[in-house]
Design a protein around this motif. Structure first.
Motif, mmCIF file in Angstrom:
data_model
loop_
_atom_site.group_PDB
_atom_site.id
_atom_site.type_symbol
_atom_site.label_atom_id
_atom_site.label_comp_id
_atom_site.label_asym_id
_atom_site.label_seq_id
_atom_site.Cartn_x
_atom_site.Cartn_y
_atom_site.Cartn_z
ATOM 1 N N PRO A 87 -48.998 -2.942 6.819
ATOM 2 C CA PRO A 87 -49.395 -1.771 6.017
ATOM 3 C C PRO A 87 -48.337 -0.678 6.033
ATOM 4 C CG PRO A 87 -50.478 -1.718 8.142
ATOM 5 C CD PRO A 87 -49.733 -3.028 8.091
ATOM 6 N N LYS A 88 -48.315 0.109 4.988
ATOM 7 C CA LYS A 88 -47.449 1.278 4.951
ATOM 8 C C LYS A 88 -47.989 2.326 5.910
ATOM 9 C CE LYS A 88 -45.686 1.043 0.173
ATOM 10 N NZ LYS A 88 -46.230 -0.291 -0.196
ATOM 11 N N THR A 89 -47.085 3.035 6.563
ATOM 12 C CA THR A 89 -47.493 4.216 7.309
ATOM 13 C C THR A 89 -47.735 5.360 6.319
ATOM 14 O OG1 THR A 89 -45.219 4.983 7.585
ATOM 15 C CG2 THR A 89 -46.097 3.498 9.284
ATOM 16 N N LYS A 90 -48.261 6.440 6.814
ATOM 17 C CA LYS A 90 -48.514 7.601 5.955
ATOM 18 C C LYS A 90 -47.229 8.055 5.271
ATOM 19 C CE LYS A 90 -50.235 12.374 6.249
ATOM 20 N NZ LYS A 90 -50.831 13.394 7.162
ATOM 21 N N GLU B 54 -44.443 6.285 4.713
ATOM 22 C CA GLU B 54 -43.971 5.276 3.765
ATOM 23 C C GLU B 54 -44.802 5.300 2.486
ATOM 24 O OE1 GLU B 54 -42.321 2.002 7.045
ATOM 25 O OE2 GLU B 54 -44.393 1.930 6.312
ATOM 26 N N PHE B 55 -46.094 5.531 2.626
ATOM 27 C CA PHE B 55 -46.955 5.615 1.450
ATOM 28 C C PHE B 55 -46.564 6.798 0.579
ATOM 29 C CE2 PHE B 55 -50.802 7.056 -0.742
ATOM 30 C CZ PHE B 55 -51.214 5.874 -1.356
ATOM 31 N N GLN C 223 -55.209 1.982 2.177
ATOM 32 C CA GLN C 223 -53.947 2.154 1.453
ATOM 33 C C GLN C 223 -52.748 2.361 2.380
ATOM 34 O OE1 GLN C 223 -55.339 5.401 -1.197
ATOM 35 N NE2 GLN C 223 -54.793 4.003 -2.855
ATOM 36 N N TYR C 224 -52.972 2.945 3.525
ATOM 37 C CA TYR C 224 -51.889 3.151 4.493
ATOM 38 C C TYR C 224 -52.528 3.320 5.872
ATOM 39 C CZ TYR C 224 -53.134 8.148 4.303
ATOM 40 O OH TYR C 224 -53.806 9.338 4.360
ATOM 41 N N ASP D 185 -52.408 5.431 9.753
ATOM 42 C CA ASP D 185 -51.987 6.669 10.403
ATOM 43 C C ASP D 185 -52.527 6.648 11.820
ATOM 44 O OD1 ASP D 185 -50.954 9.165 10.835
ATOM 45 O OD2 ASP D 185 -52.456 10.245 9.659
ATOM 46 N N ASN E 60 -56.738 6.515 3.320
ATOM 47 C CA ASN E 60 -56.582 6.402 1.876
ATOM 48 C C ASN E 60 -56.617 7.779 1.242
ATOM 49 O OD1 ASN E 60 -59.563 6.969 0.843
ATOM 50 N ND2 ASN E 60 -59.713 5.675 2.662
#
Length: 410
Positions: free
Chosen positions: A165-168, A170-171, A382-383, A385, A397
């Motif tokens: 998953p993307k980190t915060k 990266e998102f 979505q990401y 954290d 999200n």
């Protein structure tokens, strides 16, 4: 209540293990048992691999595909060939869908080969897996090695190999925003739907060719980030020859498909192989995404990760008749599979029941309809954290689902 306060309150009431707050605002407790505890609970007979039984399932699935094909083309089609085009469309769509189900079953059996769960004989495992995966245009050894690394680092934020998953941060970067994520507006359901369609139709190919959802390799040109280049950073130097063997399988199957086209025509190739192949790719992404993406799912920094914790960062789901009888229980016993991938699928149920007693509240399962869960995961995950949980990341999200970003709902 702020997310920091959630964590503070949870830690004050739970002193026995580290905690975090999941997407839904519930307390997640980091597992505190060891891999030895898990493996010791599994009955010895669950490790038994039966070559004859494994081959039976291969031939059963192939026989099912051939029989369904014979019925559709020889027995059923004369009754529908003169009917309205819409009826014929539904007829062939249903046929390709069912063929895709059993094709996915063969994919799962090749997956067993890659884990050496198919039999006691490594050469047999690799030969059967290479043939089955090559038929489905999967680079067998390439996937075997990257998938092995995924199992060795499941849930590790910087070492896992797929659906990382993307980190915060990266998102935010992917959305082209440099300010706080609270300034995001909620994604529309249409955007989520489009992203899901793209993921389900092309996700597997994007992963093979571009390492999408895998780890980045900033010191290596991106064109090498794939499962076909022998010196790709995905693999170790010792894997070079085996990657070439994987590529040979793809080339061989490409020639087979060309001969198929020349001998039987484009329609035969399209309806009997290509459309089922698209279905197989869909099911593979669907299954894998739902095994590793959920609002209760953690990811870990290096100093917090262990194999036992990472293997628990998976989830079992239910998929009706298809799951156990056609997909060979890959959905229903996936947590067990991450703890010991050498156990064949036909012994996974009793082994799974055994480890549940050790895992207790840390065993993750969801009996909700998987299509409903797919939508919820797409909206809510979505990401990741780590908020204040110091190396334990949970999904967040911008869609006001669960804890979300802390934004007030309209």
């Amino acid at each position: 209540m702020s997310q920091s306060q959630y964590v503070t309150d949870a830690e004050s009431s739970t002193q026995t293990c580290k905690v975090a707050i999941d997407t839904h605002g519930n307390v997640f407790k980091v597992p505190d048992y060891t891999i030895k505890d898990i493996l010791s609970a599994i009955p010895a007979e669950c490790y038994n691999r039966n070559l004859g039984l494994s081959l039976y399932y291969v031939f059963r699935d192939i026989a099912a595909m051939v029989s369904i094909g014979y019925f559709a083309h020889v027995i059923g089609y004369p009754y529908v060939q003169n009917l309205h085009v819409a009826v014929r469309f539904v007829y062939w769509s249903l046929y390709a869908y069912v063929e895709g189900l059993f094709g996915t079953g063969l994919w799962v059996l090749a997956h067993e080969c890659g884990h050496q769960a198919f039999s006691d004989y490594g050469a047999v495992n690799d030969f059967v897996g290479w043939v089955l995966h090559s038929y489905l245009m999967v680079p067998y050894f390439s996937w075997k090695y990257s998938h092995s690394k995924h199992h060795k680092a499941t849930g590790h934020i910087t070492r896992d190999m797929v659906f990382v998953p993307k980190t915060k941060e990266e998102f935010m970067e992917s959305r082209g925003v440099l300010h706080d994520i609270d300034e995001f507006s909620e994604d529309s359901p249409i955007r989520t739907l489009i992203e899901l369609v793209v993921q389900q139709l092309g996700g597997w190919l994007y992963y093979l060719f571009f390492n999408v959802t895998g780890q980045p390799y900033p010191d290596v040109p991106k064109w090498k980030w794939n499962h076909f280049w022998p010196s790709s950073p995905i693999f170790d130097a010792k894997d070079y020859v085996y990657i070439l063997l994987s590529d040979l399988g793809i080339v061989t199957q490409s020639l087979v498909l060309k001969l198929w086209y020349d001998m039987f025509g484009g329609w035969s190739l399209f309806i009997n192989w290509f459309v089922p192949y698209i279905w197989v790719n869909h099911w593979l992404v669907f299954i894998t995404y739902m095994q590793h993406t959920d609002g209760t799912m953690p990811h870990y920094e290096s100093d917090q990760w262990s194999f036992a914790k990472g293997a628990a960062a998976t989830i079992d789901r239910q998929f009706g008749f298809i799951g156990p009888h056609i997909f060979h229980d890959i959905i229903e016993t996936h947590v067990l599979h991450h703890y010991c991938s050498r156990i064949p699928f036909y012994n996974a149920r009793p082994a799974s029941e055994a480890i549940k007693k050790v895992m207790g509240e840390h065993y993750r399962h969801n009996d909700e309809n998987m299509w409903v869960s797919l939508w919820k995961s797409a909206r809510g995950c979505q990401y990741v954290d780590d908020v204040d949980s110091k190396g334990v990341y949970m999904f967040r999200n911008v869609n006001n689902v669960g804890v979300g970003t802390g934004k007030k709902k309209n």
